[in-house]
Design a protein around this motif. Structure first.
Motif, PDB file in Angstrom:
ATOM      1  N   LEU A 114     -12.269 -21.531 -32.337  1.00 45.29           N
ATOM      2  CA  LEU A 114     -11.260 -22.519 -32.725  1.00 45.29           C
ATOM      3  C   LEU A 114     -10.666 -23.123 -31.459  1.00 45.29           C
ATOM      4  N   PHE A 115     -10.715 -24.453 -31.362  1.00 48.05           N
ATOM      5  CA  PHE A 115     -10.049 -25.158 -30.277  1.00 48.05           C
ATOM      6  C   PHE A 115      -8.829 -25.894 -30.822  1.00 48.05           C
ATOM      7  N   ALA A 116      -7.956 -26.318 -29.948  1.00 41.47           N
ATOM      8  CA  ALA A 116      -6.862 -27.190 -30.364  1.00 41.47           C
ATOM      9  C   ALA A 116      -7.462 -28.477 -30.916  1.00 41.47           C
ATOM     10  N   MET A 117      -7.291 -28.677 -32.214  1.00 40.14           N
ATOM     11  CA  MET A 117      -7.775 -29.861 -32.925  1.00 40.14           C
ATOM     12  C   MET A 117      -9.294 -29.932 -33.029  1.00 40.14           C
ATOM     13  N   GLY A 118      -9.976 -28.819 -32.831  1.00 45.19           N
ATOM     14  CA  GLY A 118     -11.432 -28.826 -32.917  1.00 45.19           C
ATOM     15  C   GLY A 118     -11.996 -27.446 -33.153  1.00 45.19           C
ATOM     16  N   CYS A 119     -13.312 -27.339 -33.069  1.00 49.23           N
ATOM     17  CA  CYS A 119     -13.988 -26.044 -33.164  1.00 49.23           C
ATOM     18  C   CYS A 119     -15.210 -26.069 -32.259  1.00 49.23           C
ATOM     19  N   GLY A 120     -15.810 -24.912 -32.068  1.00 49.57           N
ATOM     20  CA  GLY A 120     -16.955 -24.805 -31.184  1.00 49.57           C
ATOM     21  C   GLY A 120     -18.226 -25.403 -31.782  1.00 49.57           C
ATOM     22  N   ARG A 121     -19.124 -25.783 -30.908  1.00 49.99           N
ATOM     23  CA  ARG A 121     -20.433 -26.256 -31.368  1.00 49.99           C
ATOM     24  C   ARG A 121     -21.212 -25.106 -32.004  1.00 49.99           C
ATOM     25  N   LEU A 122     -22.121 -25.450 -32.899  1.00 46.05           N
ATOM     26  CA  LEU A 122     -22.884 -24.453 -33.653  1.00 46.05           C
ATOM     27  C   LEU A 122     -24.205 -24.176 -32.942  1.00 46.05           C
ATOM     28  N   ARG A 170       0.025 -17.625 -32.022  1.00 47.22           N
ATOM     29  CA  ARG A 170      -0.444 -18.450 -30.914  1.00 47.22           C
ATOM     30  C   ARG A 170      -1.953 -18.311 -30.759  1.00 47.22           C
ATOM     31  N   VAL A 171      -2.615 -19.439 -30.588  1.00 45.37           N
ATOM     32  CA  VAL A 171      -4.071 -19.501 -30.500  1.00 45.37           C
ATOM     33  C   VAL A 171      -4.458 -19.795 -29.060  1.00 45.37           C
ATOM     34  N   TYR A 172      -5.141 -18.834 -28.442  1.00 46.90           N
ATOM     35  CA  TYR A 172      -5.566 -18.966 -27.049  1.00 46.90           C
ATOM     36  C   TYR A 172      -7.068 -19.235 -27.029  1.00 46.90           C
ATOM     37  N   CYS A 173      -7.430 -20.496 -26.824  1.00 43.41           N
ATOM     38  CA  CYS A 173      -8.838 -20.862 -26.731  1.00 43.41           C
ATOM     39  C   CYS A 173      -9.238 -20.951 -25.259  1.00 43.41           C
ATOM     40  N   ALA A 174     -10.506 -21.253 -25.023  1.00 41.13           N
ATOM     41  CA  ALA A 174     -11.038 -21.115 -23.670  1.00 41.13           C
ATOM     42  C   ALA A 174     -11.343 -22.422 -22.963  1.00 41.13           C
ATOM     43  N   HIS A 175     -10.983 -23.560 -23.576  1.00 40.87           N
ATOM     44  CA  HIS A 175     -11.288 -24.837 -22.934  1.00 40.87           C
ATOM     45  C   HIS A 175     -10.178 -25.852 -23.161  1.00 40.87           C
ATOM     46  N   GLU A 176     -10.062 -26.775 -22.223  1.00 41.69           N
ATOM     47  CA  GLU A 176      -9.146 -27.911 -22.328  1.00 41.69           C
ATOM     48  C   GLU A 176      -9.923 -29.086 -22.928  1.00 41.69           C
ATOM     49  N   TYR A 177     -10.111 -29.020 -24.239  1.00 44.49           N
ATOM     50  CA  TYR A 177     -10.870 -30.040 -24.955  1.00 44.49           C
ATOM     51  C   TYR A 177      -9.973 -30.904 -25.848  1.00 44.49           C
ATOM     52  N   THR A 178      -8.673 -30.723 -25.786  1.00 41.65           N
ATOM     53  CA  THR A 178      -7.806 -31.280 -26.826  1.00 41.65           C
ATOM     54  C   THR A 178      -7.793 -32.804 -26.845  1.00 41.65           C
TER      55      THR A 178
END
Length: 242
Positions: A134-142, A165-173
């Motif tokens: 789960l990304f901020a406003m998105g999700c990972g590629r399949l 709080r959701v800690y994702c691993a990329h600045e993709y927002t």
């Protein structure tokens, strides 16, 4: 209480450094490289005792070996991907738990981005470390899984309390927000968040962590009604150039 430090590495990755005050224990989540992590831990006077990996990709495990050599820490990661993470000391899967100090993190299986991807949920701290699920406003590629798996993952995450709080691993927002406006043009909360994200990035500031509540309101992948809808969204996002 847990302190969390965000460490930018590589092009757009974030490594998370967790420190539990009472025990003095420190955990690194998904170190894509070692030097910035070791430097930040040293600056704070935190001794690294563990690494938690969510999946095998190099931008999440590339710093494992050097951090382990420098600190003697223990590396924990997904049992299903043990053959692809040679530094692992402990293999974990759905239903297992890990601890930092006296605080427990539950291991969730969240396959889709990779076949053995896991997340770490700290219910007592209202935190979840989701890697590339789960990304901020998105999700990972399949890359290694299906839209149905990803939809199930996001629906499960959506059941967490909204303040989690959701800690994702990329600045993709920023890119995710531009797509979200196209996916849900009538969603005023998405439009407002896009403006907020643009302002943060113009100032060079990070946009994460997010919260489950914000994602429920502004993340099209978490809001879609079924796996087929997620598949269509994911294909559209993969082709999106906005």
């Amino acid at each position: 209480m847990i302190q969390v430090a965000r460490i930018p590495v590589l092009d757009d990755n974030y490594v998370w450094l967790l420190h539990e005050d009472a025990s003095g224990e420190t955990v690194v989540v998904d170190p894509g490289e070692a030097e910035p992590v070791l430097a930040e831990a040293a600056r704070r006077g935190w001794r690294i005792g563990q690494i938690w990996n969510t999946h095998w990709h190099g931008d999440h495990v590339g710093g494992n070996a050097a951090i382990k050599a420098a600190t003697g820490c223990t590396v924990t990661g997904p049992a299903a991907e043990a053959g692809r993470i040679p530094t692992l000391d402990r293999e974990v899967a759905e239903g297992d738990s890990v601890t930092i100090g006296g605080i427990e993190a539950m291991v969730w299986a969240v396959p889709a981005h990779t076949a053995g991807h896991i997340a770490y949920h700290l219910p007592g701290e209202a935190m979840v470390f989701v890697g590339d699920t789960l990304f901020a406003m998105g999700c990972g590629r399949l890359f290694e899984g299906t839209a149905a798996q990803m939809w199930n993952n996001l629906q499960r995450l959506a059941t967490l309390p909204p303040e989690t709080r959701v800690y994702c691993a990329h600045e993709y927002t920023a890119g995710n927000a531009r797509f979200a406006v196209v996916a849900e043009p009538d969603n005023a909360e998405i439009a407002a968040r896009l403006n907020e994200v643009r302002a943060l990035r113009e100032r060079g500031e990070a946009t994460v962590p997010s919260t489950i509540g914000r994602e429920r309101a502004t993340n099209p992948f978490m809001r879609v009604h079924d796996a087929d809808g997620l598949a269509r969204l994911r294909a559209a996002k993969d082709a999106f150039r906005g």
